[in-house]
Design an enzyme around this catalytic site. Structure first.
Site, mmCIF file in Angstrom:
data_model
loop_
_atom_site.group_PDB
_atom_site.id
_atom_site.type_symbol
_atom_site.label_atom_id
_atom_site.label_comp_id
_atom_site.label_asym_id
_atom_site.label_seq_id
_atom_site.Cartn_x
_atom_site.Cartn_y
_atom_site.Cartn_z
ATOM 1 N N SER A 181 0.808 -1.222 0.000
ATOM 2 C CA SER A 181 0.000 0.000 0.000
ATOM 3 C C SER A 181 0.839 1.269 0.000
ATOM 4 O O SER A 181 0.412 2.293 -0.540
ATOM 5 C CB SER A 181 -0.947 -0.006 1.205
ATOM 6 O OG SER A 181 -1.856 -1.084 1.114
ATOM 7 N N HIS B 137 0.068 3.463 4.494
ATOM 8 C CA HIS B 137 -0.800 4.114 3.507
ATOM 9 C C HIS B 137 -0.561 5.623 3.497
ATOM 10 O O HIS B 137 -0.390 6.238 2.436
ATOM 11 C CB HIS B 137 -2.272 3.850 3.835
ATOM 12 C CG HIS B 137 -2.681 2.405 3.803
ATOM 13 N ND1 HIS B 137 -2.214 1.486 4.725
ATOM 14 C CD2 HIS B 137 -3.533 1.738 2.986
ATOM 15 C CE1 HIS B 137 -2.761 0.306 4.460
ATOM 16 N NE2 HIS B 137 -3.564 0.429 3.413
#
EC number: 3.4.21.105
Length: 373
Positions: A247, A312
């Site tokens: 991610s 993220h």
């Protein structure tokens, strides 16, 4: 052709008798045809744009050298931008008789590039070699690793809840910080089918077109910078948590692309861009929300802390800083961009701080690290 060769040719033809350093665009076009200089259709369009940027319809020698040699400095690009109103707005859309692959290249040009000059430049200069192998290879490797662990553990969703899964030598775990490869190899492991599917889809839909336009070197650098920043950020801000998934790299690519679209909103010609922007933001936010929920409210009993969501966010920061600088420097040398050195200095400072933190801070702060699996 270098500047001296061009100057000699112009002097031999007496095209600039007053030695002003400039030559009329029409005059140079005649020189191109008579001497068969290497100018493809998009370069001829740029010649018109360069002439439009000059009040007298002239072009300086160095800009002509840049045009022939395909070098694009910042000043060259600005001159093109000043005169690009001379180009048809949707010229590539009207190209007839294109093959399926060429239509795909045209689609990529309109999806990724904000300027008609850049789109034409990419369309006419695109070559199939080297192919965009990096994003495809990373995605394939992630799928293979997922299938291997899924078959071995007989678990395809929420794999991190299986006690054997976190023993993988690829997973980043705070207890294994000395094994430096884990700060990168965690990108091949995923929480489960849902995270892998989301990341693989974005890597192929956004990563591959970006790699086609900007090249394997720049996009691989951006992706790996996001991955590395993700694990290092977790080691600083969420010291007890492991990390899995690509991610960090995915959010670096997506954030860079979305930021580039927003900053060049008027020039982007991709259809339904507002709807697609909203949809992308909703999907990315939902994935972050899912990661936060799994970190703090695990739905199943677990033997230790679940993977962090900070990768993220770190990837997104890398995307809107380093990534945006890369995407805005299409066909320009990064080393000539002042902003690139600023971003590189900031990223290097972060790396040094993160290394110092991982070496000293855990012991100094007495961090309660869960035992490694």
């Amino acid at each position: 052709m270098d500047r001296s060769s061009l100057l000699q040719l112009i002097q031999e033809q007496q095209l600039d008798p007053e030695n002003t350093g400039f030559i009329g665009a029409d005059t140079f076009a005649g020189l191109v045809h008579s001497h068969e200089l290497p100018l493809d259709p998009t370069k001829l369009d740029m010649l018109v744009a360069l002439a439009q940027s000059n009040e007298r319809g002239q072009v300086c020698y160095q800009e002509l050298v840049d045009l022939i040699s395909s070098k694009r400095s910042s000043s060259f690009k600005r001159a093109i931008a000043n005169g690009q109103r001379a180009l048809p707005r949707d010229g590539l859309l009207d190209e007839p008789g294109l093959s399926v692959y060429k239509r795909f290249v045209r689609y990529v040009a309109y999806e990724i590039l904000p300027c008609e000059v850049d789109r034409r430049w990419y369309f006419y200069r695109h070559r199939t070699c080297p192919p965009p192998v990096f994003m495809a290879s990373v995605t394939l490797a992630q799928i293979i690793v997922f299938l291997c662990y899924g078959a071995r553990l007989n678990k395809w969703v929420l794999q991190t809840y299986h006690p054997e899964y976190m023993k993988s030598p690829l997973v980043y775990h705070p207890g294994h910080r000395a094994r430096a490869w884990r700060f990168l190899t965690y990108m091949f492991m995923h929480v489960g089918l849902e995270q892998l599917g989301f990341n693989a889809l974005l890597q192929l839909m956004i990563g591959v077109p970006l790699e086609m336009v900007h090249g394997v070197l720049r996009i691989s650098l951006l992706y790996l910078a996001g991955v590395l920043a993700g694990s290092l950020t977790v080691s600083i801000t969420d010291m007890r948590a492991p990390v899995v998934g690509g991610s960090g790299g995915v959010y670096a690519l997506c954030s860079a692309h979305l930021a580039n679209v927003v900053m060049n909103w008027a020039g982007m010609r991709c259809p339904y861009k507002l709807l697609r922007m909203v949809l992308a933001l909703v999907c990315m936010s939902s994935e972050v929300g899912r990661a936060v929920w799994l970190r703090f409210s695990p739905p199943l009993p677990a033997s230790g802390p679940q993977p962090s969501f900070m990768a993220h966010l770190a990837g997104a920061v890398v995307g809107v800083s380093m990534g945006l600088t890369i995407l805005r420097s299409y066909e320009e040398r990064l080393r000539d961009q002042c902003g690139w050195w600023v971003v590189l200095l900031a990223y290097g400072t972060f790396l040094l701080f993160a290394i110092f933190w991982n070496v000293f801070a855990y012991d100094l702060l007495g961090a309660d690290i869960p035992p490694p699996p």
